[in-house]
Design an enzyme around this catalytic site. Sequence first.
Site, mmCIF file in Angstrom:
data_model
loop_
_atom_site.group_PDB
_atom_site.id
_atom_site.type_symbol
_atom_site.label_atom_id
_atom_site.label_comp_id
_atom_site.label_asym_id
_atom_site.label_seq_id
_atom_site.Cartn_x
_atom_site.Cartn_y
_atom_site.Cartn_z
ATOM 1 N N TYR A 104 -13.049 -21.876 8.436
ATOM 2 C CA TYR A 104 -11.656 -21.727 8.883
ATOM 3 C C TYR A 104 -10.854 -22.911 8.367
ATOM 4 C CZ TYR A 104 -7.591 -21.831 11.974
ATOM 5 O OH TYR A 104 -6.307 -21.866 12.447
ATOM 6 N N GLU A 189 -2.894 -19.885 7.080
ATOM 7 C CA GLU A 189 -4.262 -19.892 7.605
ATOM 8 C C GLU A 189 -5.171 -19.032 6.734
ATOM 9 O OE1 GLU A 189 -5.059 -19.133 12.025
ATOM 10 O OE2 GLU A 189 -5.915 -17.344 11.118
#
Length: 394
Positions: A104, A189
């Site tokens: 992530y 993201e």
Amino acid sequence: MVKLAEYRGKEIFRKYGIPLPRGHVATSANEARDLVAQGKVPLPCVIKAQVLSGGRGKGGAVQFAETPEEAGSRAGGILGQEFKGERVRQVLLEEKLPIAREFYVSLTLDRSRRLPLLMASASGGMEIETVPDEKILKIPIDPMVGLVSYQRREVAAALGLPPSANPSLDATLQALWRIFVMEDAELVEINPLALVGGALVALDSKVIIEDDALFRHPEYEKLTGDLTPLEAKAHEKGIAFVEIGGDIGVIANGAGITMATLDVLSQEGGAPGVFLDLGGTDDPKKVAEAFLLMSEAHPKVVFINIFGGVTRCDTVANGLVEAMRLAPPKFPLVARIRGNNEKEGVEILRKAGVGSFTSLAEAARQVVALERNGRNPGGPAPPSEAIPAPGGAS
Ligand code: GDP
Ligand code: MN
């Protein structure tokens, strides 16, 4: 805030050189099947609903296929369905890559630090919400300096990457920073950022553009998505207007008071259907315009909840009276006007036949009672009859 669908975010990623799986967007099952059959999307492939909500993987909105026919039928099964209240109009078909690990990474704005914040975690993927906070690396970035090499190495160490993948991570993080700055993003993201054969590939994208910067990015403006015709009309006039399905209209000034009003109405058993945020306008013409827009949504009752700060109560009241003159409302009105120049505002409304509550709960109860009576769309009730004196709520 302008949230981009995954494939739009990935178009930006591509422009900035972030590696992506090969893929195409389809809007029908046949188109999906053909894209695969023609080899434009290699097999096996992934079929992903292009909606703005996350959690697609867990919610069945990310599927896999081994043949063109399967890709077509899976796309057909997703298209037209609702995912978390949003109709799926497009699917993204991509080659299914063999994932070794899922990471992530994101860049966002940390409002408490007042700095951009880089976040990274070695445990990316669908369980990111359950990753404990201390397992997420957080690096505040000095915007004047940018994301520098020692910070990027810190991320590499935290992710525990094989050294061969370090250049790939370094390039991805630099691209992420450039996107954040150049595109005026409030969030960029990648989850998962996947390790595939020694290099990193962005399997998902989440990009939110700061709407105060949209004047620099006209290309995103038209993507504000599925506005209803009335919402689009309001948008053009610069009025924040949202239709959500119930039959109570709400006019308030400011995001906070608008949300609080919707909450109180729901608490009282009402169904807010459309709301309009006047913001800090001090212009009776804009108020009148807002009021005319509201009329077009045909609510059963309209609740005007104004706190007079920058927008003075008398200004709002004058705007409402002017709007009522221009387009006599075909629904009962309930007002709650408090704050700056409250007395003058109440007086102006009273002269126009509109009563005003001071208690939010009482006003809300009255609104819900009128909603239940369901006067719309019959005869317009004269305001004096529609609005009992304050305190008359049952
Ligand atoms: P989200 O759940 O809405 O965030 O959708 P994602 O795009 O993140 O996809 C959910 C999950 O599907 C990912 O975490 C991956 O595990 C899986 N996935 C997506 N693309 C691929 C792919 O190309 N190959 C493989 N093996 N899995 C994938
Ligand atoms: Mn994801």
